[in-house]
Design a protein around this motif. Structure first.
Motif, PDB file in Angstrom:
ATOM      1  N   LEU A  88     -28.454  -8.476   8.161  1.00  0.00           N
ATOM      2  CA  LEU A  88     -28.972  -7.301   7.457  1.00  0.00           C
ATOM      3  C   LEU A  88     -30.271  -7.644   6.752  1.00  0.00           C
ATOM      4  O   LEU A  88     -30.481  -8.782   6.319  1.00  0.00           O
ATOM      5  CB  LEU A  88     -27.961  -6.816   6.403  1.00  0.00           C
ATOM      6  CG  LEU A  88     -26.605  -6.295   6.863  1.00  0.00           C
ATOM      7  CD1 LEU A  88     -25.768  -5.918   5.650  1.00  0.00           C
ATOM      8  CD2 LEU A  88     -26.761  -5.099   7.790  1.00  0.00           C
ATOM      9  N   ASN A  89     -31.108  -6.652   6.587  1.00  0.00           N
ATOM     10  CA  ASN A  89     -32.310  -6.798   5.769  1.00  0.00           C
ATOM     11  C   ASN A  89     -31.906  -6.590   4.314  1.00  0.00           C
ATOM     12  O   ASN A  89     -31.533  -5.485   3.916  1.00  0.00           O
ATOM     13  CB  ASN A  89     -33.361  -5.765   6.193  1.00  0.00           C
ATOM     14  CG  ASN A  89     -34.664  -5.924   5.441  1.00  0.00           C
ATOM     15  OD1 ASN A  89     -34.721  -6.584   4.400  1.00  0.00           O
ATOM     16  ND2 ASN A  89     -35.709  -5.318   5.951  1.00  0.00           N
ATOM     17  N   SER A  90     -31.969  -7.648   3.516  1.00  0.00           N
ATOM     18  CA  SER A  90     -31.484  -7.576   2.131  1.00  0.00           C
ATOM     19  C   SER A  90     -32.219  -6.520   1.315  1.00  0.00           C
ATOM     20  O   SER A  90     -31.665  -5.991   0.339  1.00  0.00           O
ATOM     21  CB  SER A  90     -31.622  -8.940   1.447  1.00  0.00           C
ATOM     22  OG  SER A  90     -32.972  -9.346   1.412  1.00  0.00           O
ATOM     23  N   LYS A  91     -33.445  -6.178   1.691  1.00  0.00           N
ATOM     24  CA  LYS A  91     -34.205  -5.179   0.950  1.00  0.00           C
ATOM     25  C   LYS A  91     -33.563  -3.801   1.029  1.00  0.00           C
ATOM     26  O   LYS A  91     -33.870  -2.925   0.225  1.00  0.00           O
ATOM     27  CB  LYS A  91     -35.642  -5.107   1.477  1.00  0.00           C
ATOM     28  CG  LYS A  91     -36.450  -6.367   1.213  1.00  0.00           C
ATOM     29  CD  LYS A  91     -37.865  -6.228   1.744  1.00  0.00           C
ATOM     30  CE  LYS A  91     -38.681  -7.493   1.460  1.00  0.00           C
ATOM     31  NZ  LYS A  91     -40.066  -7.386   1.972  1.00  0.00           N
ATOM     32  N   GLU A  92     -32.669  -3.619   1.984  1.00  0.00           N
ATOM     33  CA  GLU A  92     -32.057  -2.307   2.211  1.00  0.00           C
ATOM     34  C   GLU A  92     -30.573  -2.267   1.846  1.00  0.00           C
ATOM     35  O   GLU A  92     -29.929  -1.238   2.053  1.00  0.00           O
ATOM     36  CB  GLU A  92     -32.237  -1.919   3.684  1.00  0.00           C
ATOM     37  CG  GLU A  92     -33.691  -1.836   4.120  1.00  0.00           C
ATOM     38  CD  GLU A  92     -33.854  -1.678   5.620  1.00  0.00           C
ATOM     39  OE1 GLU A  92     -32.811  -1.643   6.323  1.00  0.00           O
ATOM     40  OE2 GLU A  92     -35.004  -1.599   6.086  1.00  0.00           O
ATOM     41  N   HIS A  93     -30.039  -3.369   1.287  1.00  0.00           N
ATOM     42  CA  HIS A  93     -28.600  -3.427   1.048  1.00  0.00           C
ATOM     43  C   HIS A  93     -28.291  -3.932  -0.366  1.00  0.00           C
ATOM     44  O   HIS A  93     -28.527  -5.101  -0.692  1.00  0.00           O
ATOM     45  CB  HIS A  93     -27.920  -4.280   2.110  1.00  0.00           C
ATOM     46  CG  HIS A  93     -27.955  -3.637   3.465  1.00  0.00           C
ATOM     47  ND1 HIS A  93     -26.999  -2.738   3.880  1.00  0.00           N
ATOM     48  CD2 HIS A  93     -28.870  -3.720   4.469  1.00  0.00           C
ATOM     49  CE1 HIS A  93     -27.302  -2.316   5.096  1.00  0.00           C
ATOM     50  NE2 HIS A  93     -28.433  -2.882   5.474  1.00  0.00           N
ATOM     51  N   ASP A  94     -27.749  -3.039  -1.176  1.00  0.00           N
ATOM     52  CA  ASP A  94     -27.537  -3.314  -2.591  1.00  0.00           C
ATOM     53  C   ASP A  94     -26.550  -4.449  -2.850  1.00  0.00           C
ATOM     54  O   ASP A  94     -26.679  -5.172  -3.842  1.00  0.00           O
ATOM     55  CB  ASP A  94     -27.035  -2.054  -3.304  1.00  0.00           C
ATOM     56  CG  ASP A  94     -28.116  -0.999  -3.456  1.00  0.00           C
ATOM     57  OD1 ASP A  94     -29.306  -1.362  -3.405  1.00  0.00           O
ATOM     58  OD2 ASP A  94     -27.772   0.189  -3.622  1.00  0.00           O
ATOM     59  N   LEU A  95     -25.548  -4.623  -2.003  1.00  0.00           N
ATOM     60  CA  LEU A  95     -24.535  -5.642  -2.283  1.00  0.00           C
ATOM     61  C   LEU A  95     -25.069  -7.049  -2.021  1.00  0.00           C
ATOM     62  O   LEU A  95     -24.684  -7.994  -2.713  1.00  0.00           O
ATOM     63  CB  LEU A  95     -23.272  -5.359  -1.465  1.00  0.00           C
ATOM     64  CG  LEU A  95     -22.564  -4.068  -1.886  1.00  0.00           C
ATOM     65  CD1 LEU A  95     -21.396  -3.752  -0.965  1.00  0.00           C
ATOM     66  CD2 LEU A  95     -22.077  -4.149  -3.331  1.00  0.00           C
ATOM     67  N   ILE A  96     -25.967  -7.203  -1.055  1.00  0.00           N
ATOM     68  CA  ILE A  96     -26.633  -8.500  -0.890  1.00  0.00           C
ATOM     69  C   ILE A  96     -27.555  -8.752  -2.075  1.00  0.00           C
ATOM     70  O   ILE A  96     -27.662  -9.879  -2.573  1.00  0.00           O
ATOM     71  CB  ILE A  96     -27.401  -8.560   0.447  1.00  0.00           C
ATOM     72  CG1 ILE A  96     -26.412  -8.606   1.619  1.00  0.00           C
ATOM     73  CG2 ILE A  96     -28.317  -9.782   0.490  1.00  0.00           C
ATOM     74  CD1 ILE A  96     -27.067  -8.760   2.980  1.00  0.00           C
ATOM     75  N   GLN A  97     -28.188  -7.699  -2.571  1.00  0.00           N
ATOM     76  CA  GLN A  97     -29.065  -7.848  -3.732  1.00  0.00           C
ATOM     77  C   GLN A  97     -28.275  -8.250  -4.981  1.00  0.00           C
ATOM     78  O   GLN A  97     -28.723  -9.071  -5.779  1.00  0.00           O
ATOM     79  CB  GLN A  97     -29.842  -6.557  -3.966  1.00  0.00           C
ATOM     80  CG  GLN A  97     -30.846  -6.251  -2.862  1.00  0.00           C
ATOM     81  CD  GLN A  97     -31.541  -4.919  -3.025  1.00  0.00           C
ATOM     82  OE1 GLN A  97     -31.843  -4.495  -4.139  1.00  0.00           O
ATOM     83  NE2 GLN A  97     -31.809  -4.239  -1.914  1.00  0.00           N
ATOM     84  N   MET A  98     -27.089  -7.682  -5.122  1.00  0.00           N
ATOM     85  CA  MET A  98     -26.260  -8.062  -6.269  1.00  0.00           C
ATOM     86  C   MET A  98     -25.856  -9.537  -6.166  1.00  0.00           C
ATOM     87  O   MET A  98     -25.908 -10.281  -7.155  1.00  0.00           O
ATOM     88  CB  MET A  98     -25.018  -7.177  -6.352  1.00  0.00           C
ATOM     89  CG  MET A  98     -24.101  -7.523  -7.517  1.00  0.00           C
ATOM     90  SD  MET A  98     -22.770  -6.324  -7.746  1.00  0.00           S
ATOM     91  CE  MET A  98     -23.666  -4.982  -8.572  1.00  0.00           C
ATOM     92  N   ALA A  99     -25.471  -9.961  -4.955  1.00  0.00           N
ATOM     93  CA  ALA A  99     -25.134 -11.369  -4.755  1.00  0.00           C
ATOM     94  C   ALA A  99     -26.330 -12.254  -5.091  1.00  0.00           C
ATOM     95  O   ALA A  99     -26.174 -13.314  -5.720  1.00  0.00           O
ATOM     96  CB  ALA A  99     -24.675 -11.602  -3.315  1.00  0.00           C
TER      97      ALA A  99
END
Length: 240
Positions: free
Chosen positions: A171-182
């Motif tokens: 996934l592109n982390s810029k588009e996914h909030d749960l990766i951003q939270m991690a």
């Protein structure tokens, strides 16, 4: 018979230019995902935080917004709705030639294998399944091979009768909030274990955010190994 679960695991890496690298991820039951995403969407709307959220963007001007963001995550962990786990790796112990035929990408996926096997595999019961979402990276390593190896390890270690890992999805982390939270929680761990709070120019907002996470989760220090039910940090040791 208890209902089988379908988990979503969102993973990323942090501090790759520092001595201590961090791999981390969130695990949640898929049935809770929409509600969690909605919480983050509401937060974004109320704080006007529409862009990517990540540790490197924690600045004094956005300090309160990042406090609110980690509060969402901390409450999820305390309420047993989602969990966060991390793996801390001393890069000085890396020996790509010894462990991975000289291929750093193979070393990364071996570390990811250990992380998922030991931190997340323990959640699985007979009939449970999960999808693994990884931040996109430029690599020639086969995710299909990783999935096969991961399933073999999980079945062998936990005595599962089937292959629980159904998908490995970049996934592109810029588009996914749960990766951003991690990423934000990983960054806080990396900040502590790499001793960055000792620098004369240490960012006060990052210092405050680390302290806030420690207070919320009743953790003595993010720099040390942590073994709480919903939040852990495992310091990996290579075999000599």
């Amino acid at each position: 018979m208890s209902e089988s679960a379908y988990y979503q695991i969102y993973c990323d890496e942090s501090c790759i230019s520092d001595r201590y690298h961090v791999i981390g991820g969130l695990i949640l039951n898929r049935k809770h995902e929409s509600a969690i995403i909605e919480k983050i969407k509401t937060f974004r709307s109320s704080t006007n935080m529409s862009k990517e959220l990540k540790w490197t963007k924690v600045k004094n001007q956005k300090r309160e917004q990042y406090v609110q963001f980690v509060d969402i995550g901390s409450q999820l962990f305390l309420d047993d709705v989602a969990h966060f786990h991390a793996l801390v790796i001393d890069s000085h112990q890396y020996d790509h030639k010894k462990y991975s035929a000289g291929n750093a990408e193979t070393t990364f996926y071996k570390m990811m294998y250990q992380f998922v096997l030991h931190r997340f595999g323990k959640y699985l019961k007979v009939g449970d399944r999960f999808s693994l979402f990884l931040d996109q990276r430029s690599t020639s390593y086969s995710l299909s091979d990783f999935k096969t190896i991961m399933n073999r390890g999980l079945v062998k270690r936990y005595g599962l009768p089937q292959n629980p890992l159904r998908d490995v999805v970049p996934l592109n982390s810029k588009e996914h909030d749960l990766i951003q939270m991690a990423d934000v929680f990983m960054g806080a761990i990396g900040f502590r274990v790499n001793g960055k709070e000792l620098a004369a120019n240490a960012c006060s907002a990052k210092l405050a955010l680390c302290a806030h996470i420690e207070m919320n989760l009743k953790i003595r220090s993010l720099a040390h190994p942590i073994e709480e039910h919903g939040f852990s940090s495992w310091h990996f040791r290579f075999r000599k």
